[in-house]
Design an enzyme around this catalytic site. Structure first.
Site, short mmCIF file in Angstrom:
data_model
loop_
_atom_site.label_atom_id
_atom_site.label_comp_id
_atom_site.label_asym_id
_atom_site.label_seq_id
_atom_site.Cartn_x
_atom_site.Cartn_y
_atom_site.Cartn_z
N LYS A 173 -10.77 2.03 13.64
CA LYS A 173 -9.33 2.24 13.87
C LYS A 173 -9.06 2.41 15.37
CE LYS A 173 -6.47 2.71 11.09
NZ LYS A 173 -5.57 1.70 10.48
N GLY A 192 0.82 -1.20 0.00
CA GLY A 192 0.00 0.00 0.00
C GLY A 192 0.85 1.25 0.00
#
Length: 365
Positions: A152, A14
């Site tokens: 998160k 990523g």
């Protein structure tokens, strides 16, 4: 240090993960780096010390096999689904996947586990962040406007609660703010696209709100410093560091340490892309007016299943202060930004321009 041992970078293909891999190979060249990603076809590093492994972090059996084969000393977990995916995907990957990785790491003897969290996990719909530090409470559930950010926060909590369970398993969390740079797919590309569309003549608010944007290499640097600190603490076991020095079980904001006025950053990006519009020609739209327009547009576009160019979330972010203290990271990790905001903008925009040029040349052949 020439080597950090065996390091597993989860999500290493990523945007952030690939920069972490690059920086490890550059600064710790004898480190054996393994990259784990759902698909490892993009952003690959050519070094012989880097290996690539396809895998789904939500598959507990597969992760147990991967960890038993690779035997990493340290794990850097950057993997996360795209922000716009459905809530159940965020639950499955951010929360469930992180817990799967933690269990695999604990069972396979991993020494250090560093998690990529988000600076927005302390952001609620009402309170501006003025030099916010790690003592601010997490904002989740109904108080958190973005479900992705809630997951998160839950994942970070799981990571920090796993610290020293078992005693030789050390964890910490890195909270980046406003990440941008080469291979960025969200921040800079949208800004350059706005310039291409001739949208530089508009501005929401009076541009008095300071905001944190962080160049990606600085965030990669923060992650590597965290690994170093945890490995050092591991060598000192069973000693527990003083609270004022401790890294394991702790979270750290990582930014450029250069809060800037929101529209100043965007105009710097536009200028690097070629914009020369004088500020006297810019139209100022009040935040309240922009919010009303965003509300109407979101309703109309929702009816046809699309997303408008102006949303209420964009209005909110462009007109509020959101910056953080990095004093804790400076003191405990020895962190200092490697690349200035100005240089980071130059590198990131030039990368986009060069990619556009190559695409144009290829199309013309």
């Amino acid at each position: 240090m020439q080597s950090l041992g065996n390091v597993l970078v989860v999500g290493g293909c990523g945007f952030l993960g690939s920069h972490i891999v690059n920086l490890i190979t550059k600064r710790h060249p004898q480190t054996q780096v393994a990259v784990l990603d759902l698909r490892t076809t993009s952003n690959r590093h050519a070094s012989s010390n880097v290996s690539y492994h396809d895998g789904d972090i939500t598959d507990a059996a597969a992760m147990k096999t991967v960890f038993s084969q690779l035997k990493p000393d340290a794990v850097i977990h950057t993997a996360a689904p795209h922000f716009d995916l459905p809530p159940e995907i965020h639950d499955k990957v951010n929360v469930g996947g992180t817990k799967v990785l933690l269990q695999a790491a604990q069972e396979s003897g991993v020494k250090a586990f560093v998690y990529t969290s988000s600076a927005s996990i302390i952001l609620d719909p009402r309170t501006e962040l003025i030099n916010a530090d790690e003592r601010w409470p997490l904002c989740t559930g109904d108080d958190q406007p973005e479900y992705y950010t809630t997951t998160k926060a839950y994942a970070e909590t799981a990571v920090l609660q796993a610290n020293r369970k078992p005693e030789n398993f050390l964890t910490c969390s890195i909270r980046p703010a406003g990440i941008f740079g080469e291979r960025d797919v969200q921040t800079l590309p949208h800004m350059v696209k706005a310039y291409r569309k001739g949208q530089t003549k508009f501005q929401v608010g009076d541009n008095t709100n300071l905001f944190d944007f962080t160049y990606v290499e600085n965030i990669a640097h923060g992650h590597i410093l965290a690994v170093l600190a945890l490995l050092h603490s591991h060598q000192m076991l069973p000693t527990v560091p003083l609270d004022t020095e401790r890294v394991d079980g702790e979270a750290f904001f990582i930014t450029n340490g250069e809060p800037t006025y929101f529209w100043d950053f965007i105009r710097a990006v536009w200028h690097e892309a070629g914009d020369r519009l004088p500020l006297s020609s810019v139209w100022h739209l009040s935040a309240d007016t922009a919010w009303a327009i965003g509300t109407i547009l979101e309703t109309l576009f929702w009816l046809v299943g699309k997303k408008p160019n102006l949303t209420r979330a964009q209005v909110r972010y462009s007109s509020m202060s959101k910056y953080h203290s990095i004093a804790k990271a400076r003191m405990r990790l020895g962190y200092a930004p490697l690349v200035s905001l100005e240089e980071g903008i130059k590198r990131g925009v030039q990368y986009i321009l060069e990619a556009e040029k190559k695409a144009g040349e290829k199309k013309g052949q």
